[in-house]
Write a protein that holds these residues in place. Structure first.
Motif, mmCIF file in Angstrom:
data_model
loop_
_atom_site.group_PDB
_atom_site.id
_atom_site.type_symbol
_atom_site.label_atom_id
_atom_site.label_comp_id
_atom_site.label_asym_id
_atom_site.label_seq_id
_atom_site.Cartn_x
_atom_site.Cartn_y
_atom_site.Cartn_z
ATOM 1 N N ALA A 281 0.901 -1.203 0.018
ATOM 2 C CA ALA A 281 0.096 0.047 -0.123
ATOM 3 C C ALA A 281 0.917 1.214 -0.097
ATOM 4 O O ALA A 281 0.630 2.064 -0.690
ATOM 5 C CB ALA A 281 -1.015 -0.089 1.251
ATOM 6 N N LEU A 282 2.069 1.328 0.921
ATOM 7 C CA LEU A 282 3.003 2.507 0.939
ATOM 8 C C LEU A 282 3.653 2.507 -0.725
ATOM 9 O O LEU A 282 3.675 3.698 -1.057
ATOM 10 C CB LEU A 282 3.950 2.161 2.063
ATOM 11 N N LEU A 283 3.860 1.497 -1.062
ATOM 12 C CA LEU A 283 4.566 1.630 -2.462
ATOM 13 C C LEU A 283 3.653 2.063 -3.405
ATOM 14 O O LEU A 283 3.883 2.895 -4.367
ATOM 15 C CB LEU A 283 5.102 0.222 -2.909
ATOM 16 N N ARG A 284 2.568 1.510 -3.418
ATOM 17 C CA ARG A 284 1.344 2.324 -4.175
ATOM 18 C C ARG A 284 1.233 3.738 -4.186
ATOM 19 O O ARG A 284 1.217 4.484 -5.136
ATOM 20 C CB ARG A 284 -0.111 1.653 -4.357
ATOM 21 N N LYS A 285 0.984 4.189 -3.067
ATOM 22 C CA LYS A 285 0.760 5.622 -2.647
ATOM 23 C C LYS A 285 2.158 6.477 -3.027
ATOM 24 O O LYS A 285 2.041 7.406 -3.961
ATOM 25 C CB LYS A 285 0.784 5.840 -1.074
ATOM 26 N N GLU A 286 3.229 5.801 -3.159
ATOM 27 C CA GLU A 286 4.533 6.563 -3.463
ATOM 28 C C GLU A 286 4.576 6.566 -4.941
ATOM 29 O O GLU A 286 5.131 7.517 -5.575
ATOM 30 C CB GLU A 286 6.028 5.594 -2.789
ATOM 31 N N ARG A 287 4.122 5.496 -5.847
ATOM 32 C CA ARG A 287 4.135 5.525 -7.347
ATOM 33 C C ARG A 287 3.254 6.418 -7.940
ATOM 34 O O ARG A 287 3.507 7.209 -8.582
ATOM 35 C CB ARG A 287 3.653 4.221 -7.679
ATOM 36 N N HIS A 288 1.919 6.797 -7.220
ATOM 37 C CA HIS A 288 1.044 7.724 -7.387
ATOM 38 C C HIS A 288 1.713 9.230 -7.359
ATOM 39 O O HIS A 288 1.449 10.115 -8.127
ATOM 40 C CB HIS A 288 -0.176 7.556 -6.723
ATOM 41 N N GLU A 289 2.464 9.350 -6.020
ATOM 42 C CA GLU A 289 2.909 10.626 -6.040
ATOM 43 C C GLU A 289 4.202 10.946 -6.932
ATOM 44 O O GLU A 289 4.222 12.082 -7.366
ATOM 45 C CB GLU A 289 3.586 10.735 -4.645
ATOM 46 N N LEU A 290 4.844 10.089 -7.084
ATOM 47 C CA LEU A 290 5.902 10.322 -8.205
ATOM 48 C C LEU A 290 5.328 10.522 -9.572
ATOM 49 O O LEU A 290 5.977 11.283 -10.260
ATOM 50 C CB LEU A 290 6.946 8.878 -8.113
ATOM 51 N N ARG A 291 4.122 9.691 -9.969
ATOM 52 C CA ARG A 291 3.618 10.182 -11.071
ATOM 53 C C ARG A 291 2.953 11.577 -11.155
ATOM 54 O O ARG A 291 3.226 12.288 -12.408
ATOM 55 C CB ARG A 291 2.683 8.890 -11.502
ATOM 56 N N ASP A 292 2.248 11.812 -10.171
ATOM 57 C CA ASP A 292 1.534 13.234 -10.138
ATOM 58 C C ASP A 292 2.304 14.336 -9.941
ATOM 59 O O ASP A 292 1.981 15.484 -10.586
ATOM 60 C CB ASP A 292 0.388 13.009 -9.050
ATOM 61 N N ASP A 293 3.528 14.023 -9.155
ATOM 62 C CA ASP A 293 4.094 15.422 -8.943
ATOM 63 C C ASP A 293 5.514 15.110 -8.565
ATOM 64 O O ASP A 293 6.193 15.268 -7.459
ATOM 65 C CB ASP A 293 3.607 16.198 -7.328
ATOM 66 N N PRO A 294 6.405 14.794 -9.597
ATOM 67 C CA PRO A 294 7.630 14.262 -9.633
ATOM 68 C C PRO A 294 8.515 15.260 -9.050
ATOM 69 O O PRO A 294 9.797 15.022 -8.427
ATOM 70 C CB PRO A 294 8.037 13.916 -11.006
ATOM 71 N N GLY A 295 8.494 16.834 -9.413
ATOM 72 C CA GLY A 295 9.221 17.620 -8.743
ATOM 73 C C GLY A 295 9.205 17.942 -7.309
ATOM 74 O O GLY A 295 10.158 17.875 -6.718
ATOM 75 N N ALA A 296 8.052 17.708 -6.961
ATOM 76 C CA ALA A 296 8.035 17.805 -5.386
ATOM 77 C C ALA A 296 8.493 16.537 -4.731
ATOM 78 O O ALA A 296 9.216 16.610 -3.835
ATOM 79 C CB ALA A 296 6.431 17.875 -4.704
#
Length: 245
Positions: free
Chosen positions: A93-108
């Protein structure tokens, strides 16, 4: 540890110093196996010594010891499966959340990774360089290791954990079961106690060696705890056997 590897690790590390995540994982499995065997030794020894203190008949001792071995192995396997499955679900679940964050806002996410390295003691410029290079290589792995303390390539396996726990418990439980059934009735408890305490010396030393802890203390704790368990179960078995008789 990861910072040094990213900045200054040579291309050919010393063979006696394997800085690989799988090494830590294997050591954890080995430690769990030793502790599982230790549980099998102590719990089964307590059962058979307690029954042997109540009766000299071989059949009740064999029945109780066999039941304890099977029940303990199943319990260990089930408990380990549930525990590791929960851990694995949480990691995924944590890795899925991290993938989404990397996809949606890679700069941040890049800024966050650089800030994490800077918090570890690197200068802002070096932290930024490390974050950029690791992100170019594998952004999910970089964030998972530093931010989540998870290696996506080495998630825990509940089936492996369950089977190894059951096997190690069963192997440990066989020792007191064989020791109590082999000698004549008068020697069953002394021989079993000696075999169990000797085995606890070995498991205590091995578990301490795996973890890099002092062996003397680990062995002493193991032997004292096992001896106490045998004494209590023997006393209870003797009292129950006397009361029934």
């Amino acid at each position: 540890m990861y910072i040094v590897a990213a900045v200054s690790t040579p291309s050919h590390p010393h063979p006696s110093e394997p800085h690989v995540g799988s090494v830590s994982s294997k050591l954890n499995w080995l430690r769990a196996g030793v502790l599982g065997a230790n549980d099998g030794i102590v719990s089964t020894a307590g059962i058979v010594v307690g029954v042997a203190a109540a009766t000299v008949a071989r059949a009740p001792v064999l029945t109780a010891g066999s039941a304890g071995l099977v029940a303990g192995a199943v319990s260990m396997a089930l408990g380990e499966y549930v525990s590791v499955s929960t851990q694995r679900d949480t990691e995924k679940a944590l890795l899925r959340k991290e993938r989404h964050e990397l996809r949606d806002d890679p700069g941040a996410e890049l800024d966050e990774l650089a800030a994490l390295y800077e918090a570890k003691g690197l200068s802002a410029a070096t932290a930024r360089t490390v974050a950029e290079e690791l992100t170019d290589h594998n952004p999910l792995l970089a964030h998972a290791e530093v931010e989540l303390r998870i290696n996506p390539e080495e998630l825990t396996n509940p089936w492996q954990a369950a089977s190894s726990s059951a096997l190690s418990f069963a192997i440990g439980a066989l020792l007191p079961l064989v020791a109590i059934l082999t000698p004549p009735a008068a020697w069953r408890i002394p021989i079993t106690a000696a075999a169990v305490l000797a085995a606890l010396v070995i498991t205590g030393a091995v578990s301490a060696g795996v973890g890099g802890a002092p062996k003397g203390r680990a062995v002493l704790r193991n032997v004292v705890g096992g001896g106490l368990a045998l004494s209590i179960t023997y006393a209870i078995g003797h009292l129950v056997g006397t009361a029934i008789a």
